[in-house]
Design a protein around this motif. Structure first.
Motif, PDB file in Angstrom:
ATOM      1  N   GLU A   1      -3.364   3.684  -1.613  1.00  0.00           N
ATOM      2  CA  GLU A   1      -3.791   2.850  -2.735  1.00  0.00           C
ATOM      3  C   GLU A   1      -2.985   1.557  -2.786  1.00  0.00           C
ATOM      4  O   GLU A   1      -1.798   1.530  -2.455  1.00  0.00           O
ATOM      5  CB  GLU A   1      -3.627   3.624  -4.044  1.00  0.00           C
ATOM      6  CG  GLU A   1      -4.204   2.902  -5.245  1.00  0.00           C
ATOM      7  CD  GLU A   1      -4.132   3.723  -6.525  1.00  0.00           C
ATOM      8  OE1 GLU A   1      -4.263   3.119  -7.601  1.00  0.00           O
ATOM      9  OE2 GLU A   1      -3.944   4.951  -6.443  1.00  0.00           O
ATOM     10  N   HIS A   2      -3.632   0.492  -3.213  1.00  0.00           N
ATOM     11  CA  HIS A   2      -3.002  -0.807  -3.411  1.00  0.00           C
ATOM     12  C   HIS A   2      -1.918  -0.661  -4.485  1.00  0.00           C
ATOM     13  O   HIS A   2      -2.165  -0.100  -5.552  1.00  0.00           O
ATOM     14  CB  HIS A   2      -4.078  -1.801  -3.845  1.00  0.00           C
ATOM     15  CG  HIS A   2      -3.619  -3.199  -3.962  1.00  0.00           C
ATOM     16  ND1 HIS A   2      -4.169  -4.070  -4.867  1.00  0.00           N
ATOM     17  CD2 HIS A   2      -2.682  -3.910  -3.302  1.00  0.00           C
ATOM     18  CE1 HIS A   2      -3.595  -5.253  -4.761  1.00  0.00           C
ATOM     19  NE2 HIS A   2      -2.690  -5.178  -3.808  1.00  0.00           N
TER      20      HIS A   2
ATOM     21  N   VAL B   1       0.863  -1.176   0.000  1.00  0.00           N
ATOM     22  CA  VAL B   1       0.000   0.000   0.000  1.00  0.00           C
ATOM     23  C   VAL B   1       0.901   1.228   0.000  1.00  0.00           C
ATOM     24  O   VAL B   1       1.924   1.257   0.702  1.00  0.00           O
ATOM     25  CB  VAL B   1      -0.912  -0.011   1.249  1.00  0.00           C
ATOM     26  CG1 VAL B   1      -1.708   1.264   1.361  1.00  0.00           C
ATOM     27  CG2 VAL B   1      -1.841  -1.218   1.226  1.00  0.00           C
TER      28      VAL B   1
END
Length: 112
Positions: A90-91, A61
């Protein structure tokens, strides 16, 4: 797959949830050390985020906004570069990173 831009809370927090592992102070990604369930609130770099889908153990992440072309740092070294802007929380995975070590392959059904 988690939200492209995770939900954020206005609630101020400090630090990172213990579900994340930070291996080096230079790292711009945190590693998921225990599964994060869908919509479970977790703190990353002092910001509360949730994900639309579960995040598995070992995934990454973003700890900050990462610009296109910027190096992804894990263990204090580059593991690849961002192929698009990656938002804080965000991934970080093959959909937005080109590896420094192995080619990134697409399955035939995912090819442009």
């Amino acid at each position: 797959m988690p939200d492209e831009v995770p939900h954020r809370s206005d609630q101020p927090l400090t630090g990172d949830d213990p579900k994340f592992l930070i291996l080096d102070a230079l790292d711009n990604v945190a590693i998921v050390r225990t599964r994060i369930r869908k919509l479970e609130p977790v703190a990353i770099s002092g910001v509360l985020v949730t994900f639309a889908d579960e995040l598995p153990l070992g995934h990454k992440v973003a700890r900050k906004v990462i610009a296109p072309g910027e190096k992804i740092l894990k263990l204090g070294v580059s593991i690849g570069r961002a192929t698009t802007r990656i938002e804080l929380g965000e991934h970080v995975h093959t959909h937005n990173v080109a590896s420094d070590y192995i080619p990134t392959y697409l399955l035939p059904e995912d090819a442009p």
